[in-house]
Design a protein around this motif. Sequence first.
Motif, mmCIF file in Angstrom:
data_model
loop_
_atom_site.group_PDB
_atom_site.id
_atom_site.type_symbol
_atom_site.label_atom_id
_atom_site.label_comp_id
_atom_site.label_asym_id
_atom_site.label_seq_id
_atom_site.Cartn_x
_atom_site.Cartn_y
_atom_site.Cartn_z
ATOM 1 N N ASP A 160 0.856 -1.201 0.000
ATOM 2 C CA ASP A 160 0.000 0.000 0.000
ATOM 3 C C ASP A 160 0.885 1.242 0.000
ATOM 4 N N GLY A 161 1.773 1.348 -0.988
ATOM 5 C CA GLY A 161 2.678 2.480 -1.046
ATOM 6 C C GLY A 161 4.102 2.050 -0.712
ATOM 7 N N LYS A 162 4.994 3.026 -0.631
ATOM 8 C CA LYS A 162 6.393 2.735 -0.348
ATOM 9 C C LYS A 162 6.692 2.961 1.128
ATOM 10 N N ASN A 194 6.444 0.281 -3.729
ATOM 11 C CA ASN A 194 5.171 -0.443 -3.774
ATOM 12 C C ASN A 194 5.281 -1.657 -4.700
ATOM 13 N N ALA A 242 2.027 0.417 5.183
ATOM 14 C CA ALA A 242 2.165 -0.044 3.798
ATOM 15 C C ALA A 242 2.776 -1.433 3.699
ATOM 16 N N SER A 301 -0.950 4.178 8.372
ATOM 17 C CA SER A 301 -0.106 4.787 7.353
ATOM 18 C C SER A 301 0.730 5.901 7.979
#
Length: 273
Positions: free
Chosen positions: A198-200, A220, A241, A257
């Motif tokens: 869910d992202g870096k 990601n 993430a 997050s």
Amino acid sequence: MSIGNSPEDDRTFPADDRDSIGRALQQTRIAAGLTVEEVSASTRVRIPIVHAIEEDDFSRCGGDVYARGHIRTLARAVGLDPAPLIEQYDAEHGGRPAPTPAAPLFEAERIRPEPRRPNWTAAMVAAIVAVVGFVGFTMFDGNDAPKGSAVADGPAPAPEKASSAAKPKPVKPAPKPSESAIAAVPQDKVTVKMTATDGKSWISAKAADGKLLFDGLLLNGESKTFQDDERIDLVLGNAGAIELYVNGKKVADKFESGQVERLTYTKGDPEAG
């Protein structure tokens, strides 16, 4: 000699005279008797990043999400409430980014005209009419036989039974692989697999002897796997993430997050240190 207000009395001062974020963190750290090295060791935030934040340089954090996480972590380490500092950071850097609304993925499917289906009803009616006509022609064609006599001397042939097509056997769905099958690992080692879903996230991994296994950015969709005979220490810059598998078992912890997490895992069932 002039009489009146001095030029200094005409100066204007800004309404907001509070310290900058970096100065507030630095002054509170000094007042607590802590060095930058001690704060770095307790928070796992690298020394150059601590120095940069205290100088109000957030470019080394890797983005707003990581900058907020570092500010929150450093503030708690020196005994400072992080909430006002986060609000000040958002005010100085354009505020928190608004969530992007999801696009209607299936809009094109809704406006696409449905394909014309074959008219099976009309085809069946035509086939029935043809069969009835053929049977009637066979039964009532009496050109070569006298009235009242049977059309044929032999017994009427039995109607052929329609051959039934063999029904295909339903295909059983393949069983879902278990977590242990997905991440089979040796039992005499500590194995940690991390995937950015869910992202870096910036991550750091160390072995039990202090050896640095990895220190960098996990983009990601990327994955990293680490092993050690005794213990693995982790630092997750954006824990929300990351999806974790430890010793072949998925870790069910729910991280937010931008949250910075420091974790330790050993052999056996995964337990956060």
